[in-house]
Design a protein around this motif. Structure first.
Motif, PDB file in Angstrom:
ATOM      1  N   ASN A  20       0.806  -1.227   0.000  1.00 46.22           N
ATOM      2  CA  ASN A  20       0.000   0.000   0.000  1.00 46.22           C
ATOM      3  C   ASN A  20       0.833   1.269   0.000  1.00 46.22           C
ATOM      4  OD1 ASN A  20      -2.239  -1.716   0.161  1.00 46.22           O
ATOM      5  ND2 ASN A  20      -3.367  -0.211   1.342  1.00 46.22           N
ATOM      6  N   ILE A  21       2.108   1.153  -0.338  1.00 42.18           N
ATOM      7  CA  ILE A  21       2.980   2.329  -0.330  1.00 42.18           C
ATOM      8  C   ILE A  21       2.465   3.399  -1.301  1.00 42.18           C
ATOM      9  CG2 ILE A  21       4.652   1.582  -2.101  1.00 42.18           C
ATOM     10  CD1 ILE A  21       5.650   3.073   1.266  1.00 42.18           C
ATOM     11  N   GLY A  22       1.827   2.987  -2.398  1.00 40.45           N
ATOM     12  CA  GLY A  22       1.249   3.960  -3.335  1.00 40.45           C
ATOM     13  C   GLY A  22       0.169   4.804  -2.676  1.00 40.45           C
ATOM     14  N   PHE A  23      -0.669   4.170  -1.842  1.00 36.52           N
ATOM     15  CA  PHE A  23      -1.694   4.915  -1.102  1.00 36.52           C
ATOM     16  C   PHE A  23      -1.031   5.897  -0.131  1.00 36.52           C
ATOM     17  CE2 PHE A  23      -5.677   1.912  -1.115  1.00 36.52           C
ATOM     18  CZ  PHE A  23      -5.724   1.957  -2.494  1.00 36.52           C
ATOM     19  N   ASP A  24       0.058   5.461   0.520  1.00 37.58           N
ATOM     20  CA  ASP A  24       0.751   6.336   1.475  1.00 37.58           C
ATOM     21  C   ASP A  24       1.287   7.586   0.779  1.00 37.58           C
ATOM     22  OD1 ASP A  24       0.211   4.432   3.423  1.00 37.58           O
ATOM     23  OD2 ASP A  24       2.264   3.682   3.530  1.00 37.58           O
ATOM     24  N   VAL A  25       1.830   7.418  -0.426  1.00 33.31           N
ATOM     25  CA  VAL A  25       2.335   8.575  -1.179  1.00 33.31           C
ATOM     26  C   VAL A  25       1.170   9.493  -1.569  1.00 33.31           C
ATOM     27  CG1 VAL A  25       3.550   9.349  -3.270  1.00 33.31           C
ATOM     28  CG2 VAL A  25       4.378   7.342  -2.017  1.00 33.31           C
ATOM     29  N   MET A  26       0.046   8.914  -1.974  1.00 32.72           N
ATOM     30  CA  MET A  26      -1.114   9.732  -2.339  1.00 32.72           C
ATOM     31  C   MET A  26      -1.588  10.553  -1.135  1.00 32.72           C
ATOM     32  SD  MET A  26      -1.162   9.011  -5.400  1.00 32.72           S
ATOM     33  CE  MET A  26      -2.514  10.028  -5.864  1.00 32.72           C
ATOM     34  N   ASP A  27      -1.604   9.920   0.042  1.00 36.15           N
ATOM     35  CA  ASP A  27      -2.036  10.634   1.249  1.00 36.15           C
ATOM     36  C   ASP A  27      -1.097  11.801   1.551  1.00 36.15           C
ATOM     37  OD1 ASP A  27      -4.145   8.857   1.515  1.00 36.15           O
ATOM     38  OD2 ASP A  27      -3.145   7.614   3.018  1.00 36.15           O
ATOM     39  N   ALA A  28       0.201  11.588   1.340  1.00 37.96           N
ATOM     40  CA  ALA A  28       1.173  12.663   1.585  1.00 37.96           C
ATOM     41  C   ALA A  28       0.985  13.811   0.592  1.00 37.96           C
ATOM     42  CB  ALA A  28       2.600  12.116   1.507  1.00 37.96           C
ATOM     43  N   LEU A  29       0.764  13.480  -0.681  1.00 36.20           N
ATOM     44  CA  LEU A  29       0.497  14.510  -1.699  1.00 36.20           C
ATOM     45  C   LEU A  29      -0.776  15.275  -1.358  1.00 36.20           C
ATOM     46  CD1 LEU A  29       1.141  12.972  -5.246  1.00 36.20           C
ATOM     47  CD2 LEU A  29       1.949  15.193  -4.442  1.00 36.20           C
ATOM     48  N   ALA A  30      -1.816  14.536  -0.987  1.00 39.85           N
ATOM     49  CA  ALA A  30      -3.109  15.150  -0.673  1.00 39.85           C
ATOM     50  C   ALA A  30      -2.978  16.101   0.513  1.00 39.85           C
ATOM     51  CB  ALA A  30      -4.135  14.058  -0.375  1.00 39.85           C
ATOM     52  N   GLU A  31      -2.232  15.665   1.527  1.00 40.88           N
ATOM     53  CA  GLU A  31      -2.057  16.510   2.710  1.00 40.88           C
ATOM     54  C   GLU A  31      -1.287  17.778   2.369  1.00 40.88           C
ATOM     55  OE1 GLU A  31      -0.039  16.290   7.130  1.00 40.88           O
ATOM     56  OE2 GLU A  31      -0.587  14.414   6.151  1.00 40.88           O
ATOM     57  N   LYS A  32      -0.209  17.636   1.598  1.00 43.07           N
ATOM     58  CA  LYS A  32       0.631  18.784   1.256  1.00 43.07           C
ATOM     59  C   LYS A  32      -0.149  19.835   0.461  1.00 43.07           C
ATOM     60  CE  LYS A  32       5.085  20.062  -0.704  1.00 43.07           C
ATOM     61  NZ  LYS A  32       6.366  19.569  -1.235  1.00 43.07           N
ATOM     62  N   TYR A  33      -1.037  19.380  -0.426  1.00 48.64           N
ATOM     63  CA  TYR A  33      -1.753  20.309  -1.310  1.00 48.64           C
ATOM     64  C   TYR A  33      -3.221  20.474  -0.934  1.00 48.64           C
ATOM     65  CZ  TYR A  33       2.477  20.532  -3.963  1.00 48.64           C
ATOM     66  OH  TYR A  33       3.776  20.762  -4.323  1.00 48.64           O
ATOM     67  N   ASN A  34      -3.576  20.004   0.256  1.00 47.48           N
ATOM     68  CA  ASN A  34      -4.933  20.175   0.765  1.00 47.48           C
ATOM     69  C   ASN A  34      -5.987  19.656  -0.219  1.00 47.48           C
ATOM     70  OD1 ASN A  34      -6.598  20.891   2.871  1.00 47.48           O
ATOM     71  ND2 ASN A  34      -6.930  22.975   2.118  1.00 47.48           N
ATOM     72  N   ILE A  35      -5.749  18.468  -0.742  1.00 48.56           N
ATOM     73  CA  ILE A  35      -6.683  17.820  -1.670  1.00 48.56           C
ATOM     74  C   ILE A  35      -7.357  16.670  -0.921  1.00 48.56           C
ATOM     75  CG2 ILE A  35      -6.882  16.498  -3.826  1.00 48.56           C
ATOM     76  CD1 ILE A  35      -4.289  17.969  -4.756  1.00 48.56           C
ATOM     77  N   SER A  36      -8.662  16.651  -0.957  1.00 48.00           N
ATOM     78  CA  SER A  36      -9.404  15.580  -0.285  1.00 48.00           C
ATOM     79  C   SER A  36      -9.614  14.414  -1.251  1.00 48.00           C
ATOM     80  CB  SER A  36     -10.760  16.121   0.185  1.00 48.00           C
ATOM     81  OG  SER A  36     -11.545  15.055   0.668  1.00 48.00           O
ATOM     82  N   ILE A  37      -9.013  13.262  -0.932  1.00 48.32           N
ATOM     83  CA  ILE A  37      -9.192  12.071  -1.776  1.00 48.32           C
ATOM     84  C   ILE A  37     -10.351  11.272  -1.178  1.00 48.32           C
ATOM     85  CG2 ILE A  37      -8.106  10.025  -2.790  1.00 48.32           C
ATOM     86  CD1 ILE A  37      -5.407  11.269  -2.329  1.00 48.32           C
ATOM     87  N   SER A  38     -11.566  11.756  -1.442  1.00 49.88           N
ATOM     88  CA  SER A  38     -12.720  11.134  -0.787  1.00 49.88           C
ATOM     89  C   SER A  38     -13.888  10.865  -1.731  1.00 49.88           C
ATOM     90  CB  SER A  38     -13.194  12.025   0.359  1.00 49.88           C
ATOM     91  OG  SER A  38     -13.504  13.314  -0.133  1.00 49.88           O
ATOM     92  N   GLU A  39     -13.810  11.386  -2.940  1.00 49.47           N
ATOM     93  CA  GLU A  39     -14.904  11.191  -3.890  1.00 49.47           C
ATOM     94  C   GLU A  39     -14.823   9.775  -4.459  1.00 49.47           C
ATOM     95  OE1 GLU A  39     -16.870  13.528  -7.694  1.00 49.47           O
ATOM     96  OE2 GLU A  39     -14.963  14.221  -6.880  1.00 49.47           O
ATOM     97  N   LYS A  40     -15.937   9.039  -4.338  1.00 52.67           N
ATOM     98  CA  LYS A  40     -15.951   7.655  -4.834  1.00 52.67           C
ATOM     99  C   LYS A  40     -16.492   7.634  -6.251  1.00 52.67           C
ATOM    100  CE  LYS A  40     -16.446   5.466  -0.371  1.00 52.67           C
ATOM    101  NZ  LYS A  40     -17.360   5.050   0.673  1.00 52.67           N
ATOM    102  N   LYS A  41     -15.603   7.399  -7.216  1.00 50.49           N
ATOM    103  CA  LYS A  41     -16.031   7.232  -8.599  1.00 50.49           C
ATOM    104  C   LYS A  41     -14.935   6.540  -9.386  1.00 50.49           C
ATOM    105  CE  LYS A  41     -14.937  11.908 -10.225  1.00 50.49           C
ATOM    106  NZ  LYS A  41     -15.492  13.109 -10.804  1.00 50.49           N
ATOM    107  N   HIS A  42     -15.318   5.929 -10.480  1.00 57.42           N
ATOM    108  CA  HIS A  42     -14.373   5.209 -11.348  1.00 57.42           C
ATOM    109  C   HIS A  42     -13.628   4.117 -10.577  1.00 57.42           C
ATOM    110  CE1 HIS A  42     -15.372   8.455 -14.002  1.00 57.42           C
ATOM    111  NE2 HIS A  42     -14.812   9.335 -13.205  1.00 57.42           N
ATOM    112  N   LYS A  43     -14.348   3.450  -9.662  1.00 57.52           N
ATOM    113  CA  LYS A  43     -13.767   2.370  -8.846  1.00 57.52           C
ATOM    114  C   LYS A  43     -12.547   2.845  -8.063  1.00 57.52           C
ATOM    115  CE  LYS A  43     -15.391  -1.169 -12.052  1.00 57.52           C
ATOM    116  NZ  LYS A  43     -15.001  -2.086 -13.122  1.00 57.52           N
ATOM    117  N   ALA A  44     -12.573   4.113  -7.659  1.00 56.70           N
ATOM    118  CA  ALA A  44     -11.438   4.698  -6.931  1.00 56.70           C
ATOM    119  C   ALA A  44     -11.931   5.758  -5.959  1.00 56.70           C
ATOM    120  CB  ALA A  44     -10.457   5.325  -7.920  1.00 56.70           C
ATOM    121  N   LEU A  45     -11.067   6.102  -5.016  1.00 57.82           N
ATOM    122  CA  LEU A  45     -11.245   7.317  -4.242  1.00 57.82           C
ATOM    123  C   LEU A  45     -10.426   8.381  -4.961  1.00 57.82           C
ATOM    124  CD1 LEU A  45     -10.848   6.000  -0.583  1.00 57.82           C
ATOM    125  CD2 LEU A  45     -12.942   6.762  -1.714  1.00 57.82           C
TER     126      LEU A  45
END
Length: 192
Positions: A20-45
């Motif tokens: 899950n290291i890819g998810f960890d990197v996404m969380d770090a990017l999201a936090e740094k740029y204040n992006i909420s990765i919470s919208e459920k669509k296209h079989k993804a958050l």
């Protein structure tokens, strides 16, 4: 617009595992740029934002690793993106020591089932990628047990540094500085 995809498996039991290291990197990017990765669509958050003046979609496929391509293909089609020009995939690599990165402009799946499925579903292996080292499986271990396991404290410390470097590499890559990112972050192969 750029699509940045971090690979992993959904569910609490998989949080912060090697796979899950890819998810960890996404969380770090999201936090740094204040992006909420919470919208459920296209079989993804998913989450939309701007990094270094470039519009981005951050995505964490929720299909389980081996079917990541289903989500990626839907995202690419929906946003009418060229995966060869406008996509970065971030994932674990067991051939790299924890904390090491390898950035590539293209390549085979190298035995990674998530990447194999993305190549199959998008019809190309020519997409940017950031591979984050999670270490080789110990002798006698089952590969699934290894990648679904957690890092020990020393390895996790190295991996936290690598997550920061992967964020910086992604920032460079979306503005066309992939070669510079490769020069800065790629692990030099040991002399045989």
């Amino acid at each position: 617009m750029f699509l940045i995809v971090g690979l992993g498996n959904p569910g609490k039991q998989y949080e912060h595992t090697r796979h899950n290291i890819g998810f960890d990197v996404m969380d770090a990017l999201a936090e740094k740029y204040n992006i909420s990765i919470s919208e459920k669509k296209h079989k993804a958050l998913c989450g939309k934002g701007v990094i270094n003046g470039v519009k981005v979609v951050l995505a964490k496929p929720q299909t389980y690793m081996n079917l990541s391509g289903e989500s990626v293909a839907e995202l690419v089609n929906y946003y009418k993106m060229d995966p060869e020009e406008e996509m970065i995939v971030i994932y674990d690599d067991i051939s790299l020591a924890p904390g090491n990165l390898r950035i590539r402009k293209k390549g085979s799946a190298g035995g990674h089932n998530g990447i194999k499925n993305i190549i199959a579903m998008t019809g190309t292996q020519n997409f940017l990628r950031i591979k984050v080292g999670v270490g080789e499986k110990p002798a006698g271990w089952d590969l699934a047990d290894h990648v679904l396991g957690h890092f020990d404290a020393a390895d996790r410390a190295e991996v936290e540094k690598a997550i920061g470097h992967a964020v910086e590499a992604a920032e460079m890559m979306i503005t066309g500085e992939t070669d510079a990112a490769m020069n800065r972050y790629n692990v030099k192969k040991k002399e045989e």
